[in-house]
Scaffold this active site. Structure first.
Site, short mmCIF file in Angstrom:
data_model
loop_
_atom_site.label_atom_id
_atom_site.label_comp_id
_atom_site.label_asym_id
_atom_site.label_seq_id
_atom_site.Cartn_x
_atom_site.Cartn_y
_atom_site.Cartn_z
N GLY A 104 -10.14 -4.10 -9.95
CA GLY A 104 -11.51 -4.05 -9.46
C GLY A 104 -12.02 -5.41 -9.04
O GLY A 104 -11.24 -6.33 -8.79
N HIS B 200 -7.98 -7.39 -1.31
CA HIS B 200 -7.62 -6.03 -1.76
C HIS B 200 -7.70 -5.04 -0.60
O HIS B 200 -6.88 -4.12 -0.49
CB HIS B 200 -8.59 -5.56 -2.86
CG HIS B 200 -8.54 -6.38 -4.11
ND1 HIS B 200 -9.53 -7.28 -4.46
CD2 HIS B 200 -7.63 -6.44 -5.09
CE1 HIS B 200 -9.23 -7.84 -5.61
NE2 HIS B 200 -8.08 -7.37 -6.03
N GLN C 140 -2.63 -7.47 -20.42
CA GLN C 140 -2.20 -8.67 -19.71
C GLN C 140 -3.12 -9.87 -19.96
O GLN C 140 -2.95 -10.92 -19.38
CB GLN C 140 -2.03 -8.41 -18.22
CG GLN C 140 -3.29 -8.10 -17.46
CD GLN C 140 -2.99 -7.57 -16.06
OE1 GLN C 140 -2.57 -6.43 -15.90
NE2 GLN C 140 -3.19 -8.39 -15.04
O1 PAF Z 1 -2.94 -7.92 -9.70
C1 PAF Z 1 -3.68 -7.23 -10.44
O2 PAF Z 1 -4.84 -6.98 -10.15
C2 PAF Z 1 -3.12 -6.72 -11.76
O3 PAF Z 1 -2.25 -7.63 -12.35
C3 PAF Z 1 -2.45 -5.34 -11.63
C4 PAF Z 1 -1.23 -5.39 -10.73
C5 PAF Z 1 -3.45 -4.33 -11.09
C6 PAF Z 1 -1.98 -4.85 -13.01
O4 PAF Z 1 -3.03 -4.74 -13.90
#
Ligand code: PAF
Length: 275
Positions: A27, A33, A57
Site C-alpha cells: 500500500g 506501483h 518482514q
Molecule cells: O515490495 C513490497 O512492497 C513488499 O516487500 C512485498 C513484495 C509486497 C512483500 O510484502
C-alpha cells in the site's frame, strides 16, 4: 474493481481464470506501483493487486504500526489503473496462527547488502510472497527493480521451488530530478527532499567510471561513500555487484549493478543502477 478481504473470496473470483498477473504491495501507493500494474495489464488478461503490510518482514525495532496506511486513496489509484481484483487481507486472514514455516533464503543472498542491515527481512518477504503466490495462483507476477535484492530473492525462490510463475521486473520510476519514487520519500523534509537525488547521482558516477573502464570497484565505492558523508548522509553501503546474484564481481565481464543505501536524517533510502 472487486475488493476481497478473504482468501476464499479471491479464490472464488479467480476460479477458471488462467491468465491473471499479481502485483503485491504494502500500500501507500505511488507512480512506481502504478507502473507495475500497467506492465501487468499489458502482459495478462486481468490484474490482481494485493495490499498487505507484512509484519514478518519488519524487525522488532522497526515501527510496524507507524507504516503509512492509505487504503482509500490506494483503492482509488488501483481502480483507475485498471486492477480487476484487490486482495487486502487482515493479519488474521494471512496469519491465523503464528507463521511456523518460513522460506529461508541462503545466507549469501539474505545476509548481504539489505539483509546485513535488516536481518530476517528477506525471510519475511519470501514467506509472504510464497503465500500470496499460492493464494492467487497467478501466471506471472511483477516486481520493481527499485528493490533489486528482493527481486533476486524472489526469482531464486521461484527457480529453486519450481513455481510455475513468471517473474517480471519493472524499471524504477524516478522523479524529474532522478530521485527513485518510494513511500519513504514522504518522510523527507523539504530540505532533505532537495538533497535526496544525491544518492542516485553518486551511483551514476560509479556507473560512469565503470563504463569508462575503471575496474577498481572498491575505490569507486569508497569515493561514493565519502561524497555522501560529506553531504550529511550516513551510508550503509555503496556496492558494485553482479546483476545475477548480487555477489562480488570476479571478472570485469560480469553484468553489473551499483547499489546504495544511506540514511538522510532518520530516513533510510535505497537505490540502484544497472551498469
Ligand atoms: O515490495 C513490497 O512492497 C513488499 O516487500 C512485498 C513484495 C509486497 C512483500 O510484502
Amino acid at each position: 474493481m472487486q475488493v476481497h478481504t478473504s482468501i476464499a473470496s479471491l479464490r472464488a473470483a479467480l476460479a477458471g481464470s488462467r491468465d491473471h498477473a499479481l502485483v503485491p504491495t504494502m500500500g501507500n501507493l505511488h507512480q512506481g506501483h502504478i507502473a507495475l500494474v500497467a506492465r501487468a495489464r499489458q502482459l495478462s488478461d486481468a490484474v490482481v493487486a494485493t495490499i498487505f503490510v507484512n509484519r514478518l518482514q519488519f524487525r522488532p525495532t522497526d515501527d510496524f504500526d507507524a507504516y503509512p496506511r492509505t487504503f482509500e486513496q490506494d483503492c482509488a489509484k488501483l481502480e483507475t489503473a485498471g486492477v480487476a481484483h484487490l486482495f487486502a487481507p487482515s493479519e488474521n486472514e494471512m496469519y491465523p496462527q503464528p507463521q511456523a514455516y518460513h522460506v529461508v533464503p541462503p545466507p549469501d543472498q539474505d545476509g548481504i547488502l539489505e539483509g546485513e542491515f535488516r536481518p530476517g527481512h528477506f525471510r519475511g518477504v519470501a514467506t509472504v510472497v510464497l503465500k500470496l503466490f499460492h493464494i492467487a495462483m497467478p501466471r506471472l507476477a511483477v516486481f520493481g527493480k527499485k528493490d533489486y535484492q528482493q527481486l533476486m530473492v524472489i526469482r531464486n525462490m521461484v527457480r529453486d521451488l519450481n513455481l510455475a510463475i513468471e517473474i517480471v521486473a519493472e524499471d524504477t520510476v524516478r522523479a524529474p530530478d532522478g530521485l527513485a519514487l518510494s513511500s519513504r520519500n514522504g518522510y523527507l523534509s523539504a530540505q532533505q527532499r532537495a538533497e535526496a537525488p544525491r544518492l542516485q547521482k553518486c551511483l551514476a558516477i560509479v556507473r560512469k567510471s565503470i563504463l569508462g573502464g575503471d575496474s577498481d570497484f572498491e575505490r569507486l565505492e569508497r569515493e561514493a561513500m565519502v561524497e555522501l558523508r560529506a553531504s550529511g548522509w550516513i551510508p550503509d553501503y555503496v556496492a558494485v555487484r553482479k546483476k545475477l546474484d548480487l555477489q562480488l564481481p570476479i571478472s570485469h565481464d560480469s553484468e553489473l549493478v551499483v547499489l546504495g543505501a544511506a540514511l538522510l536524517g532518520s530516513t533510510r533510502l535505497i537505490d540502484n543502477l544497472e551498469v
